[in-house]
Write an enzyme that holds these catalytic residues in place. Structure first.
Site, PDB file in Angstrom:
ATOM      1  N   ASP A  94       1.136  -0.981   0.278  1.00  0.00           N
ATOM      2  CA  ASP A  94      -0.138  -0.043  -0.378  1.00  0.00           C
ATOM      3  C   ASP A  94       0.862   1.414   0.343  1.00  0.00           C
ATOM      4  O   ASP A  94       1.413   2.086   0.930  1.00  0.00           O
ATOM      5  CB  ASP A  94      -0.814   0.003   0.950  1.00  0.00           C
ATOM      6  CG  ASP A  94      -2.179   0.840   0.686  1.00  0.00           C
ATOM      7  OD1 ASP A  94      -2.108   1.749   0.085  1.00  0.00           O
ATOM      8  OD2 ASP A  94      -2.437   0.723   1.791  1.00  0.00           O
ATOM      9  N   ALA A  95       1.731   1.441  -1.635  1.00  0.00           N
ATOM     10  CA  ALA A  95       1.987   2.628  -1.221  1.00  0.00           C
ATOM     11  C   ALA A  95       1.729   3.684  -2.311  1.00  0.00           C
ATOM     12  O   ALA A  95       2.344   5.056  -1.722  1.00  0.00           O
ATOM     13  CB  ALA A  95       3.281   2.226  -2.266  1.00  0.00           C
ATOM     14  N   LYS A  96       0.614   3.935  -2.493  1.00  0.00           N
ATOM     15  CA  LYS A  96       0.048   5.122  -3.012  1.00  0.00           C
ATOM     16  C   LYS A  96       0.980   5.688  -4.619  1.00  0.00           C
ATOM     17  O   LYS A  96       1.069   6.873  -3.799  1.00  0.00           O
ATOM     18  CB  LYS A  96      -0.967   5.612  -1.925  1.00  0.00           C
ATOM     19  CG  LYS A  96      -2.026   5.029  -1.551  1.00  0.00           C
ATOM     20  CD  LYS A  96      -2.943   5.340  -0.352  1.00  0.00           C
ATOM     21  CE  LYS A  96      -4.211   4.870   0.258  1.00  0.00           C
ATOM     22  NZ  LYS A  96      -3.161   4.021   1.536  1.00  0.00           N
ATOM     23  N   ARG A  97       2.297   5.368  -4.719  1.00  0.00           N
ATOM     24  CA  ARG A  97       2.603   5.556  -6.129  1.00  0.00           C
ATOM     25  C   ARG A  97       2.014   6.434  -6.556  1.00  0.00           C
ATOM     26  O   ARG A  97       0.795   6.127  -7.929  1.00  0.00           O
ATOM     27  CB  ARG A  97       4.005   4.696  -6.067  1.00  0.00           C
ATOM     28  CG  ARG A  97       5.174   4.233  -5.183  1.00  0.00           C
ATOM     29  CD  ARG A  97       4.902   5.669  -4.429  1.00  0.00           C
ATOM     30  NE  ARG A  97       6.725   4.966  -3.334  1.00  0.00           N
ATOM     31  CZ  ARG A  97       6.257   4.570  -1.927  1.00  0.00           C
ATOM     32  NH1 ARG A  97       4.990   4.764  -1.230  1.00  0.00           N
ATOM     33  NH2 ARG A  97       7.307   4.237  -0.581  1.00  0.00           N
TER      34      ARG A  97
ATOM     35  N   ASP B  99      -1.492   9.674   1.759  1.00  0.00           N
ATOM     36  CA  ASP B  99      -2.385   8.624   2.322  1.00  0.00           C
ATOM     37  C   ASP B  99      -2.871   9.235   3.711  1.00  0.00           C
ATOM     38  O   ASP B  99      -3.408  10.681   3.751  1.00  0.00           O
ATOM     39  CB  ASP B  99      -1.478   7.561   3.148  1.00  0.00           C
ATOM     40  CG  ASP B  99      -2.007   6.293   2.614  1.00  0.00           C
ATOM     41  OD1 ASP B  99      -2.909   6.267   3.147  1.00  0.00           O
ATOM     42  OD2 ASP B  99      -1.179   5.751   2.848  1.00  0.00           O
TER      43      ASP B  99
END
Lengths: 275, 275
Positions: A94-97, B99
């Site tokens: 879960d890095a949301k890159r 996030d």
């Protein structure tokens, strides 16, 4: 892991539970802090105690990066531990890159090759060429933010763009991208009423659903509106499971919480008798 | 570093150049590959050769994460090297993070505290509570994506929301957030004509501008429409400088390219005689 293998695991385990490994040194049991790598030891114990009840683990990279090199090492050890001991588990970074093309390729390499995760979460703001480099990896999955579970989701994601919310444009547009069959989407559980609309746009895709439990979302509501014939849901729970106790019984208590979730899921799967 | 200190550095050096440290092992001079940490050695040489011509360095985290622990170590050594040897340099972690609240706090801790960068880039899609945790850090700067330099910028950023492009909503909304004075914005140089409109919304903010050079943006055009009384621009150049040569003269050639940019900048600063 292929999507079919994930679906098979959901059927076998009667679970579509993802355990979020958002490990904060201030919240884990004190007795672990004397060990060389408390974060890894915590994860290992949680994973060993829950691997038959969950189909997926999702470390959030922020919690590892916050501890620098040591944290990145804990992340690497955690993913290696899962891959070596529980190869049937679907792993999510879960890095949301998201970045311009050649840079997104480097992120994809980091998570799909160097760390060997099955999937990674990405942000959509930079558009097609920021996501397609992730989609190019075979049997790897790119989980794009659509409608998130936080308050700030209403700042931009639900803005009206020509009579339709932005997140719907994001969903629709992403379907036109190359290798879009490798896309999954993040949709927050706190907005169960939105699932009906979302399923009209992406009927077949897997949705990763945070926000059940601590953030107030209802599992049954999400399943009622969001489930498809292949289940199509991965429900994330982090704090409610991993911090169920901060004593020496933390793994045991985590298992109890995971079991409750799995039993609820088994009941739902039984009720709807999907194809 | 305070904004005023950054402005002072721009005046002293007659430069608003950011050097992007996007270091790819396939592109750096072959003779470095035998060293223990080729990426750090490359950065060190580039920084030593250009530190008087640039006000800022911007490692893109993707290029470090792609090499796992070793890469993260190179990043740490690079930022430490800059902070120890060139404390007047403004450092940017180009990480494009974002996030939910407590998780963004962990990212902020990672980049502002653990690594001690002056600033970090963030993505806006998740809204207010995903960005505010970064803004809470005093004398640290949060550089939010507004209008990026890639093709995909036109997928969502320029969508019409009630008669106005999405990126304008992003800019306007962000001004209402707590500690918004700690915000800067990413605006791509490939879209110079947009700067006039952007300056109407954020007249005083610093803009980090990628896309000059390799991606086709024009320095003079960007300055014409984007500069404010405090300059208010950080122009990033990565490949044109760091890969000017892949021989043993790479640092020297990088200096030549940086000097060309700095001289152009000095001429512009001289012409416009800002307050």
């Amino acid at each position: 892991m292929t999507t079919q293998q994930l679906i098979d695991q959901i059927r076998i385990k009667k679970s579509f539970l993802t355990v979020g490994l958002d490990v904060d040194l201030n919240k884990i049991p004190k007795h672990l802090l004397d060990l060389e790598d408390p974060i890894f030891e915590f994860n290992k114990a949680i994973i060993d105690a829950t691997h038959d009840l969950a189909v997926s683990y999702k470390p959030n990279t922020a919690f590892y990066e916050a501890y620098g090199i040591k944290g990145w090492l804990s992340l690497q050890k955690t993913i290696n531990y899962i891959n070596e001991n529980y190869p049937d588990i679907f792993t999510i970074a879960d890095a949301k890159r998201g970045d311009i093309g050649n840079t997104s390729s480097m992120y994809a390499k980091a998570f799909f090759e160097d760390l060997n995760f099955d999937s990674v979460t990405v942000a959509p703001y930079m558009g097609k060429d920021s996501v397609e480099p992730f989609l190019a990896f075979e049997n790897k999955h790119t989980i794009m933010l659509a409608l998130t579970s936080n308050e700030g989701a209403f700042d931009f994601q639900t803005l009206n763009v020509g009579g339709k919310e932005l997140y719907k444009h994001v969903l629709e547009t992403s379907k036109t991208w190359k290798n879009s069959e490798n896309l999954m989407y993040v949709v927050g559980a706190t907005k169960a009423e939105y699932f009906t609309e979302i399923r009209k746009i992406v009927p077949d895709s897997f949705l990763l659903v945070p926000g059940v439990g601590a953030q107030g979302g209802s599992l049954s509501e999400v399943c009622k509106y969001g489930m498809n014939a292949n289940v199509g849901l991965l429900i994330n729970s982090s704090r409610a499971i991993i911090y169920a106790s901060n004593g020496t019984d933390f793994a045991e208590k985590a298992r109890e919480e995971a079991l409750k979730m799995q039993q609820e899921m088994a009941a739902i799967l039984n009720d709807i008798k999907p194809n």
